[in-house]
Design a protein around this motif. Structure first.
Motif, PDB file in Angstrom:
ATOM      1  N   LYS A   1     102.496 -32.296  44.850  1.00 54.62           N
ATOM      2  CA  LYS A   1     101.354 -32.983  45.458  1.00 54.62           C
ATOM      3  C   LYS A   1     100.940 -32.298  46.750  1.00 54.62           C
ATOM      4  O   LYS A   1      99.737 -32.139  47.028  1.00 54.62           O
ATOM      5  CB  LYS A   1     101.713 -34.454  45.729  1.00 54.62           C
ATOM      6  N   GLN A   2     101.903 -31.868  47.530  1.00 52.95           N
ATOM      7  CA  GLN A   2     101.593 -31.162  48.776  1.00 52.95           C
ATOM      8  C   GLN A   2     100.935 -29.819  48.500  1.00 52.95           C
ATOM      9  O   GLN A   2     100.067 -29.379  49.268  1.00 52.95           O
ATOM     10  CB  GLN A   2     102.866 -30.985  49.605  1.00 52.95           C
ATOM     11  N   HIS A   3     101.315 -29.173  47.406  1.00 50.71           N
ATOM     12  CA  HIS A   3     100.643 -27.927  47.028  1.00 50.71           C
ATOM     13  C   HIS A   3      99.181 -28.191  46.690  1.00 50.71           C
ATOM     14  O   HIS A   3      98.294 -27.446  47.110  1.00 50.71           O
ATOM     15  CB  HIS A   3     101.353 -27.262  45.851  1.00 50.71           C
ATOM     16  N   GLU A   4      98.939 -29.234  45.923  1.00 53.50           N
ATOM     17  CA  GLU A   4      97.553 -29.579  45.592  1.00 53.50           C
ATOM     18  C   GLU A   4      96.745 -29.833  46.863  1.00 53.50           C
ATOM     19  O   GLU A   4      95.611 -29.350  46.997  1.00 53.50           O
ATOM     20  CB  GLU A   4      97.533 -30.815  44.698  1.00 53.50           C
ATOM     21  N   GLU A   5      97.314 -30.570  47.799  1.00 55.10           N
ATOM     22  CA  GLU A   5      96.631 -30.851  49.058  1.00 55.10           C
ATOM     23  C   GLU A   5      96.396 -29.574  49.859  1.00 55.10           C
ATOM     24  O   GLU A   5      95.336 -29.407  50.486  1.00 55.10           O
ATOM     25  CB  GLU A   5      97.455 -31.851  49.876  1.00 55.10           C
ATOM     26  N   LEU A   6      97.380 -28.657  49.827  1.00 52.98           N
ATOM     27  CA  LEU A   6      97.220 -27.385  50.536  1.00 52.98           C
ATOM     28  C   LEU A   6      96.063 -26.575  49.963  1.00 52.98           C
ATOM     29  O   LEU A   6      95.236 -26.032  50.712  1.00 52.98           O
ATOM     30  CB  LEU A   6      98.520 -26.572  50.449  1.00 52.98           C
ATOM     31  N   PHE A   7      95.994 -26.478  48.633  1.00 52.79           N
ATOM     32  CA  PHE A   7      94.915 -25.713  47.997  1.00 52.79           C
ATOM     33  C   PHE A   7      93.546 -26.248  48.434  1.00 52.79           C
ATOM     34  O   PHE A   7      92.619 -25.466  48.671  1.00 52.79           O
ATOM     35  CB  PHE A   7      95.023 -25.785  46.469  1.00 52.79           C
ATOM     36  N   ALA A   8      93.447 -27.569  48.534  1.00 49.93           N
ATOM     37  CA  ALA A   8      92.176 -28.181  48.935  1.00 49.93           C
ATOM     38  C   ALA A   8      91.921 -27.985  50.424  1.00 49.93           C
ATOM     39  O   ALA A   8      90.805 -27.637  50.836  1.00 49.93           O
ATOM     40  CB  ALA A   8      92.176 -29.668  48.591  1.00 49.93           C
ATOM     41  N   ASP A   9      92.960 -28.189  51.252  1.00 49.26           N
ATOM     42  CA  ASP A   9      92.785 -28.116  52.708  1.00 49.26           C
ATOM     43  C   ASP A   9      92.350 -26.725  53.169  1.00 49.26           C
ATOM     44  O   ASP A   9      91.511 -26.596  54.063  1.00 49.26           O
ATOM     45  CB  ASP A   9      94.082 -28.506  53.421  1.00 49.26           C
ATOM     46  N   VAL A  10      92.934 -25.677  52.555  1.00 51.78           N
ATOM     47  CA  VAL A  10      92.587 -24.308  52.984  1.00 51.78           C
ATOM     48  C   VAL A  10      91.367 -23.778  52.231  1.00 51.78           C
ATOM     49  O   VAL A  10      90.923 -22.661  52.481  1.00 51.78           O
ATOM     50  CB  VAL A  10      93.784 -23.343  52.815  1.00 51.78           C
TER      51      VAL A  10
ATOM     52  N   LEU B   1      96.529 -28.058  35.158  1.00 54.09           N
ATOM     53  CA  LEU B   1      95.070 -28.086  35.108  1.00 54.09           C
ATOM     54  C   LEU B   1      94.549 -29.303  35.874  1.00 54.09           C
ATOM     55  O   LEU B   1      93.505 -29.224  36.544  1.00 54.09           O
ATOM     56  CB  LEU B   1      94.596 -28.118  33.661  1.00 54.09           C
ATOM     57  N   GLU B   2      95.279 -30.410  35.801  1.00 57.12           N
ATOM     58  CA  GLU B   2      94.860 -31.613  36.532  1.00 57.12           C
ATOM     59  C   GLU B   2      94.783 -31.350  38.035  1.00 57.12           C
ATOM     60  O   GLU B   2      93.841 -31.792  38.708  1.00 57.12           O
ATOM     61  CB  GLU B   2      95.835 -32.760  36.261  1.00 57.12           C
ATOM     62  N   MET B   3      95.759 -30.618  38.569  1.00 52.21           N
ATOM     63  CA  MET B   3      95.730 -30.263  39.995  1.00 52.21           C
ATOM     64  C   MET B   3      94.463 -29.496  40.338  1.00 52.21           C
ATOM     65  O   MET B   3      93.788 -29.777  41.334  1.00 52.21           O
ATOM     66  CB  MET B   3      96.955 -29.411  40.353  1.00 52.21           C
ATOM     67  N   LEU B   4      94.129 -28.539  39.509  1.00 47.12           N
ATOM     68  CA  LEU B   4      92.958 -27.691  39.772  1.00 47.12           C
ATOM     69  C   LEU B   4      91.668 -28.492  39.674  1.00 47.12           C
ATOM     70  O   LEU B   4      90.725 -28.273  40.446  1.00 47.12           O
ATOM     71  CB  LEU B   4      92.940 -26.513  38.798  1.00 47.12           C
ATOM     72  N   GLU B   5      91.636 -29.420  38.732  1.00 48.33           N
ATOM     73  CA  GLU B   5      90.451 -30.276  38.602  1.00 48.33           C
ATOM     74  C   GLU B   5      90.313 -31.202  39.805  1.00 48.33           C
ATOM     75  O   GLU B   5      89.198 -31.463  40.281  1.00 48.33           O
ATOM     76  CB  GLU B   5      90.540 -31.074  37.302  1.00 48.33           C
ATOM     77  N   ASN B   6      91.444 -31.691  40.320  1.00 48.03           N
ATOM     78  CA  ASN B   6      91.414 -32.522  41.522  1.00 48.03           C
ATOM     79  C   ASN B   6      90.902 -31.733  42.728  1.00 48.03           C
ATOM     80  O   ASN B   6      90.114 -32.238  43.535  1.00 48.03           O
ATOM     81  CB  ASN B   6      92.811 -33.070  41.830  1.00 48.03           C
ATOM     82  N   VAL B   7      91.363 -30.485  42.853  1.00 48.78           N
ATOM     83  CA  VAL B   7      90.908 -29.632  43.956  1.00 48.78           C
ATOM     84  C   VAL B   7      89.409 -29.376  43.849  1.00 48.78           C
ATOM     85  O   VAL B   7      88.681 -29.410  44.848  1.00 48.78           O
ATOM     86  CB  VAL B   7      91.699 -28.309  43.979  1.00 48.78           C
ATOM     87  N   LYS B   8      88.935 -29.139  42.633  1.00 54.69           N
ATOM     88  CA  LYS B   8      87.504 -28.887  42.443  1.00 54.69           C
ATOM     89  C   LYS B   8      86.665 -30.100  42.828  1.00 54.69           C
ATOM     90  O   LYS B   8      85.579 -29.954  43.423  1.00 54.69           O
ATOM     91  CB  LYS B   8      87.219 -28.482  41.002  1.00 54.69           C
TER      92      LYS B   8
ATOM     93  N   LYS C   1      87.369 -32.164  45.142  1.00 59.45           N
ATOM     94  CA  LYS C   1      87.390 -32.268  46.603  1.00 59.45           C
ATOM     95  C   LYS C   1      86.576 -31.172  47.283  1.00 59.45           C
ATOM     96  O   LYS C   1      85.938 -31.407  48.304  1.00 59.45           O
ATOM     97  CB  LYS C   1      88.834 -32.204  47.109  1.00 59.45           C
ATOM     98  N   THR C   2      86.641 -29.959  46.733  1.00 57.31           N
ATOM     99  CA  THR C   2      86.061 -28.803  47.437  1.00 57.31           C
ATOM    100  C   THR C   2      84.856 -28.197  46.744  1.00 57.31           C
ATOM    101  O   THR C   2      84.115 -27.415  47.347  1.00 57.31           O
ATOM    102  CB  THR C   2      87.117 -27.689  47.598  1.00 57.31           C
ATOM    103  N   GLY C   3      84.668 -28.515  45.461  1.00 57.07           N
ATOM    104  CA  GLY C   3      83.599 -27.892  44.687  1.00 57.07           C
ATOM    105  C   GLY C   3      83.949 -26.512  44.185  1.00 57.07           C
ATOM    106  O   GLY C   3      83.118 -25.855  43.545  1.00 57.07           O
TER     107      GLY C   3
END
Length: 343
Positions: A240-249, A282-289, A291-293
C-alpha cells in the motif's frame, strides 16, 4: 526561427563521432555527458529502420563476446547488432570450460590475446573487483571493452537501452520524468543502478525503494551526488505504501531490476520473501491512474521472477519490458558503431 550555418542533411556519422565513445571502454555511464548520450540516442533512432535489413557501417570489423555469466538478451542483441552493421562475431558463452580461462589464464592475458582478433569486446563478468583493476592495467593494450555487466554495480548497455526506451516513450523529455527503481536488494541491482546513472545524466528524477539492509551501493551514491542528481531512497515499504509512493511522486515509470541472486544461493529465499512487499498489481496501477491521470509504465530488465508483478500487465498499456526489446538492437548498433568508429 532562422537558417543557421550548420543547416545540412542529417549524417549519422556526425552523431556517432559526437558521442566521444570511439576507442573507449564503456564501464560507467557517468563517464559520458548528457550531450554525448543524446547523440548516441539520435544515432540509434536513425538506425531503427535498419534493425532487420542491416547496413554496412562496420564491414570488415569483428566483435568478440566474452560472457562469464549466462545471458540471452545482452549477448544476442550485441551479436545481432554487429551482424546488422555488416561486421563479424566471435562468441564465447562459457569461457570457464571452453577457453584458456579453464587452464587458469588470467583475465588480463585473455583480453590482451582476444584483442588481437577483435575490434571491440563485450564482456560480462561476475567480479567487478577483478575486472576494474584489469581494465586499468590494460590501458591502451586492448581493444575497447563494453561492459555487459560487471559484478553487482554496473551494466551500462542495459542502462542505455532502458534510458533509450524512456527517450522514445516520453519524446526525450527527461527533465520532467520521474522513475521509481524498486527492488528488495538495491545493493546487487546492477541494471537498475546503471539505469539510474543514465537517467540522472539526462536530468530525470530517480526514486529508489528498497530494504534498509540492502541499499544502493556507496559507489553509486557518490556518482549520483557528484552529478548533482535528483534522487531519493525509501526503504521497507509495504504494498500500500508503494502504491501511495507511485502516486505521490507522480511516477512515469517503475523499473524492476530483477534478482541477481541465483537459484542455489542461500540468500534467494530471503529475497523472494521480501519481494512480496514490492509486488505490483494492475489494481495498484489503476488506482494510481485515478489519482494522477498517469499511465505508469512497468519496466523490467528480464528475466522476471514469479511474484514480481501481475502477469496481466503484459496485455496493457503499462507494459514496457517487451517493448524495450524492440529497441535493443538499434541502440546497440549505435553503441558498437560509436565505440569502433565509422570514419
Amino acid at each position: 526561427m532562422a537558417i543557421t550555418a550548420d543547416f545540412k542533411a542529417r549524417d549519422i556519422r556526425d552523431h556517432l563521432d559526437a558521442t566521444g565513445m570511439k576507442g573507449r571502454n564503456i564501464t560507467f555511464l557517468d563517464d559520458f555527458s548528457r550531450e554525448q548520450i543524446t547523440h548516441l540516442f539520435k544515432a540509434a533512432e536513425m538506425l531503427e529502420p535498419f534493425m532487420r535489413t542491416g547496413l554496412n557501417l562496420l564491414e570488415g570489423k569483428a566483435l568478440y563476446t566474452l560472457f562469464f555469466q549466462p545471458s540471452t538478451r545482452t549477448r544476442c542483441s550485441h551479436e545481432d547488432a554487429m551482424i546488422r552493421l555488416g561486421g563479424k562475431v566471435i562468441t564465447e558463452a562459457d569461457p570457464m570450460h571452453n577457453s584458456s580461462a579453464a587452464k587458469n589464464e588470467s583475465l588480463y592475458d585473455s583480453l590482451r590475446v582476444t584483442s588481437k582478433y577483435a575490434d571491440v569486446i563485450v564482456m560480462r563478468h561476475p567480479d567487478d573487483g577483478e575486472v576494474l583493476p584489469t581494465l586499468e592495467r590494460l590501458g591502451s593494450d586492448s581493444s575497447p571493452i563494453i561492459s555487459g555487466g560487471y559484478g553487482h554495480v554496473t551494466h551500462p548497455t542495459q542502462g542505455l537501452l532502458d534510458s533509450y526506451t524512456c527517450y522514445r516513450a516520453f519524446d526525450g523529455n527527461f527533465d520532467d520524468m520521474t522513475v521509481v527503481i524498486s527492488s528488495p536488494d538495491l545493493s546487487r541491482a546492477r541494471s537498475g543502478q546503471s539505469f539510474a546513472l543514465a537517467l540522472a545524466n539526462m536530468g530525470a528524477k530517480i526514486v529508489y525503494t528498497g530494504t534498509s539492509e540492502l541499499r544502493t551501493p556507496e559507489v553509486i551514491r557518490r556518482k549520483l551526488n557528484a552529478m548533482g542528481a535528483r534522487w531519493e531512497e525509501h526503504v521497507d515499504l509495504d504494498r500500500k505504501q508503494h502504491e501511495e509512493l507511485f502516486a505521490d511522486v507522480k511516477a512515469d515509470l517503475v523499473y524492476l531490476p530483477g534478482c541477481s541472486v541465483k537459484k542455489d544461493d542461500p540468500n534467494r529465499e530471503d529475497f523472494m520473501r521480501k519481494l512480496n512487499n514490492h509486488y505490483i498489481s494492475l489494481e495498484m496501477l489503476e488506482n494510481v491512474k485515478r489519482k494522477t491521470g498517469k499511465t505508469v509504465g512497468i519496466h523490467h530488465s528480464l528475466p522476471r521472477n514469479p511474484g514480481e508483478f501481475d502477469d496481466v500487465i503484459d496485455q496493457t498499456a503499462h507494459e514496457v519490458y517487451f517493448k524495450a526489446i524492440e529497441f535493443s538492437v538499434a541502440v546497440r548498433m549505435a553503441l558498437l558503431a560509436s565505440v569502433v568508429g565509422v570514419n
